[in-house]
Design a protein around this motif. Structure first.
Motif, PDB file in Angstrom:
ATOM      1  N   LYS A   3       0.855  -1.200   0.000  1.00 39.73           N
ATOM      2  CA  LYS A   3       0.000   0.000   0.000  1.00 39.73           C
ATOM      3  C   LYS A   3       0.889   1.248   0.000  1.00 39.73           C
ATOM      4  CE  LYS A   3      -3.197   2.206   3.235  1.00 39.73           C
ATOM      5  NZ  LYS A   3      -2.336   3.221   3.798  1.00 39.73           N
ATOM      6  N   LYS A   4       0.525   2.210  -0.817  1.00 41.00           N
ATOM      7  CA  LYS A   4       1.273   3.474  -0.801  1.00 41.00           C
ATOM      8  C   LYS A   4       0.853   4.271   0.434  1.00 41.00           C
ATOM      9  CE  LYS A   4       3.680   3.771  -4.708  1.00 41.00           C
ATOM     10  NZ  LYS A   4       5.101   3.547  -4.538  1.00 41.00           N
ATOM     11  N   LEU A   5       1.809   4.868   1.073  1.00 38.24           N
ATOM     12  CA  LEU A   5       1.494   5.612   2.297  1.00 38.24           C
ATOM     13  C   LEU A   5       1.093   7.046   1.973  1.00 38.24           C
ATOM     14  CD1 LEU A   5       4.480   4.461   4.561  1.00 38.24           C
ATOM     15  CD2 LEU A   5       2.177   3.511   4.446  1.00 38.24           C
ATOM     16  N   SER A   6       0.166   7.567   2.768  1.00 38.90           N
ATOM     17  CA  SER A   6      -0.164   8.994   2.643  1.00 38.90           C
ATOM     18  C   SER A   6       1.012   9.798   3.195  1.00 38.90           C
ATOM     19  CB  SER A   6      -1.426   9.311   3.439  1.00 38.90           C
ATOM     20  OG  SER A   6      -1.139   9.172   4.816  1.00 38.90           O
ATOM     21  N   ILE A   7       0.977  11.110   2.972  1.00 38.97           N
ATOM     22  CA  ILE A   7       2.081  11.952   3.469  1.00 38.97           C
ATOM     23  C   ILE A   7       2.189  11.842   4.998  1.00 38.97           C
ATOM     24  CG2 ILE A   7       2.874  14.352   3.688  1.00 38.97           C
ATOM     25  CD1 ILE A   7       1.595  14.864   0.913  1.00 38.97           C
ATOM     26  N   GLY A   8       1.054  11.895   5.687  1.00 42.09           N
ATOM     27  CA  GLY A   8       1.066  11.780   7.156  1.00 42.09           C
ATOM     28  C   GLY A   8       1.605  10.426   7.593  1.00 42.09           C
ATOM     29  N   GLU A   9       1.143   9.356   6.913  1.00 40.45           N
ATOM     30  CA  GLU A   9       1.604   8.005   7.288  1.00 40.45           C
ATOM     31  C   GLU A   9       3.102   7.852   7.012  1.00 40.45           C
ATOM     32  OE1 GLU A   9      -2.439   5.403   6.314  1.00 40.45           O
ATOM     33  OE2 GLU A   9      -1.022   5.845   4.710  1.00 40.45           O
ATOM     34  N   TYR A  10       3.544   8.428   5.898  1.00 42.79           N
ATOM     35  CA  TYR A  10       4.958   8.309   5.544  1.00 42.79           C
ATOM     36  C   TYR A  10       5.841   9.004   6.592  1.00 42.79           C
ATOM     37  CZ  TYR A  10       9.343   8.525   3.069  1.00 42.79           C
ATOM     38  OH  TYR A  10      10.668   8.390   2.747  1.00 42.79           O
ATOM     39  N   LEU A  11       5.388  10.187   7.027  1.00 38.47           N
ATOM     40  CA  LEU A  11       6.150  10.929   8.041  1.00 38.47           C
ATOM     41  C   LEU A  11       6.281  10.084   9.316  1.00 38.47           C
ATOM     42  CD1 LEU A  11       7.455  13.413   9.289  1.00 38.47           C
ATOM     43  CD2 LEU A  11       5.209  14.466   9.492  1.00 38.47           C
ATOM     44  N   LEU A  12       5.176   9.490   9.750  1.00 35.84           N
ATOM     45  CA  LEU A  12       5.210   8.681  10.979  1.00 35.84           C
ATOM     46  C   LEU A  12       6.049   7.427  10.791  1.00 35.84           C
ATOM     47  CD1 LEU A  12       1.504   9.151  11.982  1.00 35.84           C
ATOM     48  CD2 LEU A  12       3.492   9.796  13.353  1.00 35.84           C
ATOM     49  N   ASP A  13       5.919   6.824   9.607  1.00 31.25           N
ATOM     50  CA  ASP A  13       6.692   5.613   9.320  1.00 31.25           C
ATOM     51  C   ASP A  13       8.198   5.914   9.383  1.00 31.25           C
ATOM     52  OD1 ASP A  13       6.744   2.821   8.292  1.00 31.25           O
ATOM     53  OD2 ASP A  13       7.775   3.787   6.602  1.00 31.25           O
ATOM     54  N   GLN A  14       8.586   7.048   8.802  1.00 30.52           N
ATOM     55  CA  GLN A  14      10.010   7.417   8.808  1.00 30.52           C
ATOM     56  C   GLN A  14      10.494   7.705  10.228  1.00 30.52           C
ATOM     57  OE1 GLN A  14      12.664   7.578   6.707  1.00 30.52           O
ATOM     58  NE2 GLN A  14      11.330   6.316   5.456  1.00 30.52           N
ATOM     59  N   LEU A  15       9.667   8.408  11.009  1.00 33.16           N
ATOM     60  CA  LEU A  15      10.074   8.713  12.389  1.00 33.16           C
ATOM     61  C   LEU A  15      10.252   7.416  13.173  1.00 33.16           C
ATOM     62  CD1 LEU A  15       7.754  11.777  13.099  1.00 33.16           C
ATOM     63  CD2 LEU A  15      10.247  11.813  13.122  1.00 33.16           C
TER      64      LEU A  15
END
Ligand code: TPP
Ligand code: MG
Length: 545
Positions: A3-15
């Motif tokens: 699944k492609k991550l939304s911008i918010g999800e991507y930020l949290l995933d990276q953190l």
């Protein structure tokens, strides 16, 4: 297909991938969508009483874990947290501020939306000044890369970063490729070889070498390398105040804190008599240098920090601190046979009788006897910080303070942040009555999450440090009955302490109490000061004569 991550999800995933398991903050409508996103992620959001407290908590978390984050709403929250973030910049702490913002669609025709200051980019422009990298995620095409860029810079330079997230961008999904983090140090091998050769020659020629280890050895994770260097060379080592706890303070080669005339005279003499001082990860700020009382001739100093390496008067760039320290470990360094180390001196004198009022020296002596390896000492500004320099940190006991930027209000929220890094770590907070009145109610967050700090309020009835400089009614503050705070919060134990016996009893009772915070209101004479502050005053007045 993943699944492609939304911008918010991507930020949290990276953190999360980079070690952030907890964030600190206060919600607001511009950031609520992102709070929803956090609630669905692996990252836990810890609600604090104020945004500046969230900033100090995230700063402490970052100092201990390598990365921290705070999440706030636009401007009212964003600017409330500016002071702790400025402090994190000054003291090199890798904290990311995530601020909500009005959505891009709402901004058309430049309406007056609540919380807006001047323009929609005003807050981001302020943050440009106090962070190492900042981004407003206004364009989905760039947003994912911007997140990588800011987080990479924060981790590389150990300074804060700023990410602004317009509320209608949180759930936007856009095709993206991410870049692997480029955190490796960039080293010029020839400059490194020259620098190490010059350093080794200087060290081997010197008769009396002292290492002065500073805060960047903590930030860049070089504490083990420091211990190896000491083992290999037998060099004695002192710490700066900001670097305190960089090494087990019971190590036989550890001298104590060097801070010019503010430090113990035997340590000052030993360091200043050296013919070579190897400063590792320390910066020459005025507090670490004992308010201009340090006397270190640059002709005998090797100064290695994250900005550059300076060997006497030669500067080496593109030689990062980590590469330098690791290469030094492999360099042909001779073992030291310098003068014997000064005897350890404890500056607190004979403790007052049990039924006598607590003195500042008596308090620090009692705290020193009480510290164990599973504690972390966190100091606020004022005599709490000056006096704590003489405490002995055992094993890997950590010491946190805002000793250089020196913002009051750091300690209590920092204790909250630190206990989320490791719940077995027991924070011991040393805080003045004035500083406690600024952010002490962060005890509410400790109560909410069942944290167990032991908070020692040095209650000298006002701004004692300021009284030493210029006395006047402006240094008086309204007296609080700190021991009654548990009644307001419905949790915690309070102790009113006037005598040495009461102090010892309260410290042991706090040690025995494992399920809530404890607060000790320690009554002190308004004009009593720590031995460190006395030393500084005496030396400064000598210089005036
Ligand atoms: C946010 C902030 N405001 C003001 C100051 C200036 N200041 C430095 S020490 C001090 C007094 C601190 O009082 P207290 O916390 O009671 O500690 P004490 O000096 O009595 O030990 C003040 C006002 C500061 N460092 N930070
Ligand atoms: Mg005070």
């Amino acid at each position: 297909m993943a699944k492609k991550l939304s911008i918010g999800e991507y930020l949290l995933d990276q953190l999360y991938r980079r070690g952030v398991e907890h964030m600190f903050g206060v919600p607001g409508d511009y950031v609520l969508g992102f709070y929803g996103c956090i609630a669905r992620s692996k990252v836990r959001c810890i609600g604090t009483t104020r945004e500046d407290a969230a900033g100090f908590a995230a700063d402490a978390y970052a100092r201990l874990k390598g990365l921290g984050a705070a999440v706030v709403t636009y401007c009212v929250g964003g600017l409330n947290i500016a002071n702790p973030i400025a402090g994190a910049y000054a003291e090199k702490s890798p904290v990311v501020v995530i601020s909500g913002a009005p959505g891009m669609k709402e901004r058309r025709r430049d309406p007056l939306l609540h919380h807006k200051i001047r323009n929609f980019d005003t807050q981001r422009r302020i943050y440009e000044q106090i962070t190492v990298a900042s981004a407003a995620l206004e364009d989905p095409l760039l947003a994912y890369h911007e997140i990588d860029r800011v987080l990479d810079a924060v981790q590389r330079y150990r300074r804060p970063g700023y990410i602004e997230l317009p509320r209608d961008m949180v759930d936007v999904v856009y095709p993206h490729h991410t870049t692997a983090a480029t955190l490796e140090d960039i080293t010029d091998p020839e400059a490194l070889a020259d620098c190490i050769a010059e350093t080794a020659e200087f060290l081997n020629r010197a008769k009396h070498v002292v290492v002065l280890a500073g805060v960047e050895m903590h930030r860049f994770g070089l504490r083990d390398e420091l211990v190896q260097l000491i083992k290999k060379t037998n060099y004695p080592v002192a710490a700066t105040l900001l670097g305190k706890s960089v090494i087990d303070e019971e190590h036989p080669l550890y001298l104590g804190v060097y801070e010019g005339a503010m430090g113990q005279p035997s340590i000052q003499r030993f360091v200043e008599q050296a013919d070579c001082v190897l400063m590792l990860g320390s910066t020459m700020n005025d507090i670490d240098m004992g308010i201009h009382t340090a006397n270190l001739d640059s002709g005998k100093v090797i100064c290695a920090n994250s900005d550059r390496i300076t060997v006497r008067r030669h500067n080496y760039v593109d030689v990062p601190l980590r590469s330098f320290t690791k290469a030094l470990l492999k360099a042909p360094l001779m073992r030291r046979h310098g003068p014997p180390l000064p005897a350890r001196a404890y500056p607190w004198g004979v403790p007052p009788r049990g039924d006598a009022p607590v003195t500042v020296a008596g308090l620090f002596r009692a705290v020193n006897d009480f510290l164990t390896e599973d504690m972390i000492v966190i100091c606020d500004i004022g005599d709490s910080c000056f006096g704590a320099a003489d405490l002995v940190m055992r094993g890997r006991t950590n010491f946190l303070s805002s000793a250089y930027y020196a913002s009051m209000g750091f300690a209590m929220p920092a204790a909250v942040g630190s206990q989320f890094v490791d719940c077995r770590l027991r924070p011991v907070v040393l805080v003045g009555d004035g500083a406690f009145q600024m952010t002490g109610m962060e005890l509410s967050t400790a109560a909410k999450y069942g944290l167990t700090p032991i908070v020692i309020v040095l209650n000298n009835h006002g701004y004692g440090t300021e009284r030493q400089i210029l006395d006047g009614p402006f240094n008086d503050i309204h007296l609080w009955d700190f021991a009654k705070i548990p009644q307001v919060l419905g949790r915690g134990k309070g102790f009113s302490v006037k005598t040495m016996d009461e102090l010892r009893a309260a410290l042991s009772a706090s040690m025995e109490c494992h399920d809530c915070f404890c607060i000790l209101d320690v009554d002190l004479d308004p004009y009593d000061i720590s031995p460190a502050l006395k030393r500084l005053g005496e030396s400064m007045s000598k210089n005036l004569k």
